[in-house]
Design a protein around this motif. Structure first.
Motif, PDB file in Angstrom:
ATOM      1  N   ALA A  99      59.595  37.658  68.981  1.00  0.00           N
ATOM      2  CA  ALA A  99      59.609  37.634  67.419  1.00  0.00           C
ATOM      3  C   ALA A  99      59.938  39.118  67.117  1.00  0.00           C
ATOM      4  O   ALA A  99      60.601  39.416  66.305  1.00  0.00           O
ATOM      5  CB  ALA A  99      58.308  37.330  66.998  1.00  0.00           C
ATOM      6  N   ALA A 100      59.218  40.121  67.900  1.00  0.00           N
ATOM      7  CA  ALA A 100      59.380  41.563  67.533  1.00  0.00           C
ATOM      8  C   ALA A 100      60.785  42.059  67.867  1.00  0.00           C
ATOM      9  O   ALA A 100      61.189  42.963  66.947  1.00  0.00           O
ATOM     10  CB  ALA A 100      58.256  42.254  68.243  1.00  0.00           C
ATOM     11  N   ARG A 103      63.665  40.748  65.163  1.00  0.00           N
ATOM     12  CA  ARG A 103      63.601  41.317  63.557  1.00  0.00           C
ATOM     13  C   ARG A 103      64.647  42.365  63.237  1.00  0.00           C
ATOM     14  O   ARG A 103      65.241  43.016  64.047  1.00  0.00           O
ATOM     15  CB  ARG A 103      62.128  41.987  63.490  1.00  0.00           C
ATOM     16  CG  ARG A 103      61.089  41.035  63.274  1.00  0.00           C
ATOM     17  CD  ARG A 103      59.758  41.702  62.944  1.00  0.00           C
ATOM     18  NE  ARG A 103      58.751  40.641  63.191  1.00  0.00           N
ATOM     19  CZ  ARG A 103      57.357  40.896  63.593  1.00  0.00           C
ATOM     20  NH1 ARG A 103      57.187  42.097  64.163  1.00  0.00           N
ATOM     21  NH2 ARG A 103      56.617  40.071  63.926  1.00  0.00           N
TER      22      ARG A 103
END
Length: 103
Positions: A99-100, A103
């Protein structure tokens, strides 16, 4: 003269006759980025694979723990439950990392 397939030239067994697991080693031994084939960079794909493997392991370990419990082996059941927890942690860490990076 017919050119040898890459697996034969590299001295690897034929994908049709290779023992279980041998093909996986062949496929995973690519030395170049294959994201152009999948549409996903290798490093991102690897994280996705890792999360899936961890989650699959959680499900498999549930079966193992239940088998041990059914047989009355609480020590083994607890061992599988601890391992299951570690696999859950790995999946969560992989999801957070992915997820990081997306982004």
């Amino acid at each position: 003269m017919k050119q040898q397939p890459a697996w034969a030239a590299a001295g690897r067994p034929s994908p049709r006759t290779a023992p279980a697991g041998a093909l996986e080693v062949h496929v995973m031994s690519f030395e170049q980025e294959t994201g152009h084939l999948t549409g996903t960079k290798d490093k991102d794909y690897n994280i996705l694979w890792f999360v899936q493997a961890c989650l699959d392991n959680v499900l498999r370990l549930e079966t193992y723990a239940q088998d041990a419990e059914r047989d009355g082996d609480t020590e083994l059941a607890e061992f599988f439950r601890r391992a299951q927890g570690e696999s859950r942690k790995g999946a969560e860490q992989g999801k957070q990392l992915l997820a990081a990076r997306l982004r």
